[in-house]
Design a protein around this motif. Structure first.
Motif, PDB file in Angstrom:
ATOM      1  N   TRP A   1       0.778  -1.293   0.090  1.00  0.00           N
ATOM      2  CA  TRP A   1      -0.007  -0.108  -0.173  1.00  0.00           C
ATOM      3  C   TRP A   1       0.990   1.079  -0.103  1.00  0.00           C
ATOM      4  CZ3 TRP A   1      -4.968  -1.217   3.584  1.00  0.00           C
ATOM      5  CH2 TRP A   1      -5.676  -2.009   2.761  1.00  0.00           C
TER       6      TRP A   1
ATOM      7  N   THR B   1       1.186   1.828  -3.797  1.00  0.00           N
ATOM      8  CA  THR B   1       0.203   1.902  -4.641  1.00  0.00           C
ATOM      9  C   THR B   1       0.037   3.478  -4.703  1.00  0.00           C
ATOM     10  OG1 THR B   1      -1.276   1.688  -2.760  1.00  0.00           O
ATOM     11  CG2 THR B   1      -1.011  -0.117  -4.063  1.00  0.00           C
TER      12      THR B   1
ATOM     13  N   GLY C   1       1.641   4.038  -7.935  1.00  0.00           N
ATOM     14  CA  GLY C   1       0.756   3.262  -8.799  1.00  0.00           C
ATOM     15  C   GLY C   1      -0.549   4.084  -9.380  1.00  0.00           C
ATOM     16  N   THR C   2      -1.117   4.642  -8.276  1.00  0.00           N
ATOM     17  CA  THR C   2      -2.286   5.338  -8.525  1.00  0.00           C
ATOM     18  C   THR C   2      -2.019   6.468  -9.300  1.00  0.00           C
ATOM     19  OG1 THR C   2      -3.355   4.699  -6.477  1.00  0.00           O
ATOM     20  CG2 THR C   2      -4.208   6.507  -7.273  1.00  0.00           C
TER      21      THR C   2
ATOM     22  N   TYR D   1      -1.196  -3.698 -11.424  1.00  0.00           N
ATOM     23  CA  TYR D   1      -0.436  -3.624 -10.160  1.00  0.00           C
ATOM     24  C   TYR D   1      -1.566  -3.269  -8.949  1.00  0.00           C
ATOM     25  CZ  TYR D   1       2.766  -2.823  -6.230  1.00  0.00           C
ATOM     26  OH  TYR D   1       3.454  -2.825  -4.934  1.00  0.00           O
ATOM     27  N   LEU D   2      -2.296  -2.522  -9.110  1.00  0.00           N
ATOM     28  CA  LEU D   2      -3.231  -1.820  -8.023  1.00  0.00           C
ATOM     29  C   LEU D   2      -4.371  -3.211  -7.913  1.00  0.00           C
ATOM     30  CD1 LEU D   2      -4.068   1.688  -9.294  1.00  0.00           C
ATOM     31  CD2 LEU D   2      -2.886   0.978  -7.232  1.00  0.00           C
TER      32      LEU D   2
ATOM     33  N   GLY E   1      -2.544  -4.507  -4.924  1.00  0.00           N
ATOM     34  CA  GLY E   1      -3.225  -3.377  -3.898  1.00  0.00           C
ATOM     35  C   GLY E   1      -4.531  -4.000  -3.269  1.00  0.00           C
TER      36      GLY E   1
END
Length: 313
Positions: free
Chosen positions: A14, A17, A20-21, A222-223, A227
């Motif tokens: 997390w 992420t 990533g977001t 990936y999320l 995630g």
């Protein structure tokens, strides 16, 4: 051992992420990004668990999943994703560090958890101090939509509050049967709510699948995989078997991971003050972990009851 592994997954996954977001938001609108992520992850997880023999959930289980989906995926993740249009991802991670405080205080006030021990309170205080050190030294980063920082901060703080409410509800009203089936149900419900939010926000007209590049697709994958399937499942399991304040320590560690990723991959500075903030956060997590375990140890159940509890968990 399992608790330690689940915590480590939350700390590392997390924490990454946020980056990533931010990458995915270059191609996806915020609510449709989260909706697609949770509908896909939840649909696959629910389907796999049902095919593997998990019993069909009851109407009450679906209602409980809907409440958690409303609080965690919709407000928690959706609000945080929405905020990252207006504030740097590192700042969003820092604001989410309010989750352990909300969990400790709301859990105590509601009677779901016992009063925080002295170690937990000291740990939460040190965690806030470490968060402040990181926030006060972080260099401002470019954002997707400048000029709305107050909106971004308000959105992420509301997200942290609702995430805490949903986490405590999940602990008090767990879904029967397999916790992993329950996670799939919660993600499906949350994804449905996020889809409605995205449509009401007018995101359908702005989104075109053909315009998504390779990096946003990789970030999205990936999320979904790490995630949602790994980290979100680990979090719901931790909420069921540990103190909420302990499960919420991920919010202290995530900013450290975000800062280190910014230093390693985005050329951001890492100075002594930032290192000191990270060190305070590590100490804070240790105190919350020790304090949480200490508070739950004094009343061991008989062997037969412990085994039954283990099966139910």
């Amino acid at each position: 051992m399992l608790v330690g592994g689940a915590l480590l997954a939350l700390y590392l996954i997390w924490g990454s992420t946020y980056l990533g977001t931010k990458v995915a938001l270059t191609a996806w609108p915020p609510f449709l990004l989260s909706a697609t992520r949770y509908l896909l992850a939840g649909g696959v997880q629910y389907g796999v668990m049902r095919l593997s023999g998990a019993a069909a959930p009851s109407k009450q289980d679906w209602l409980r999943a809907a409440v958690v989906g409303f609080c965690l995926p919709l407000f928690g993740n959706g609000g945080t994703t929405f905020s990252q249009q207006f504030i740097p991802s590192g700042l969003a991670a820092l604001m989410v560090a309010t989750v352990p405080m909300f969990l400790a205080v709301l859990g105590w006030v509601s009677g779901i958890t016992p009063k925080p021990t002295a170690k937990v309170l000291i740990g939460l205080t040190l965690g806030l101090g470490g968060m402040y050190l990181l926030a006060s030294t972080r260099v401002a980063a470019p954002v997707l939509i400048p000029g709305y920082q107050t909106l971004g901060i308000a959105a992420v703080l509301l997200a942290a509050f609702m995430w805490s409410v949903g986490s405590l509800y999940s602990k008090k009203k767990p879904i029967g049967g397999s916790p992993f089936l329950g996670v799939g149900m919660q993600m499906l419900c949350g994804g449905f709510f996020l889809l409605i939010a995205g449509l009401l926000h007018g995101e359908a007209d702005k989104f075109h699948v053909t315009g998504i590049g390779l990096k946003p697709w990789l970030a999205f994958a990936y999320l979904v995989s790490m995630g949602s399937w790994v980290a979100f499942s680990a979090y719901i399991w931790l909420i069921r078997v540990t103190e909420p304040a302990l499960a919420g320590t991920y919010a202290f560690v995530n900013p450290v991971v975000a800062v280190l990723l910014g230093w390693a991959f985005a050329g951001e500075a890492l100075n002594a003050q930032m290192a000191g903030g990270a060190a305070l956060i590590v100490v804070a997590v240790m105190l919350v972990v020790l304090g949480g375990r200490r508070s739950s140890a004094p009343q061991p159940a008989p062997a037969g009851e412990r085994q039954l509890g283990d099966i139910q968990d």
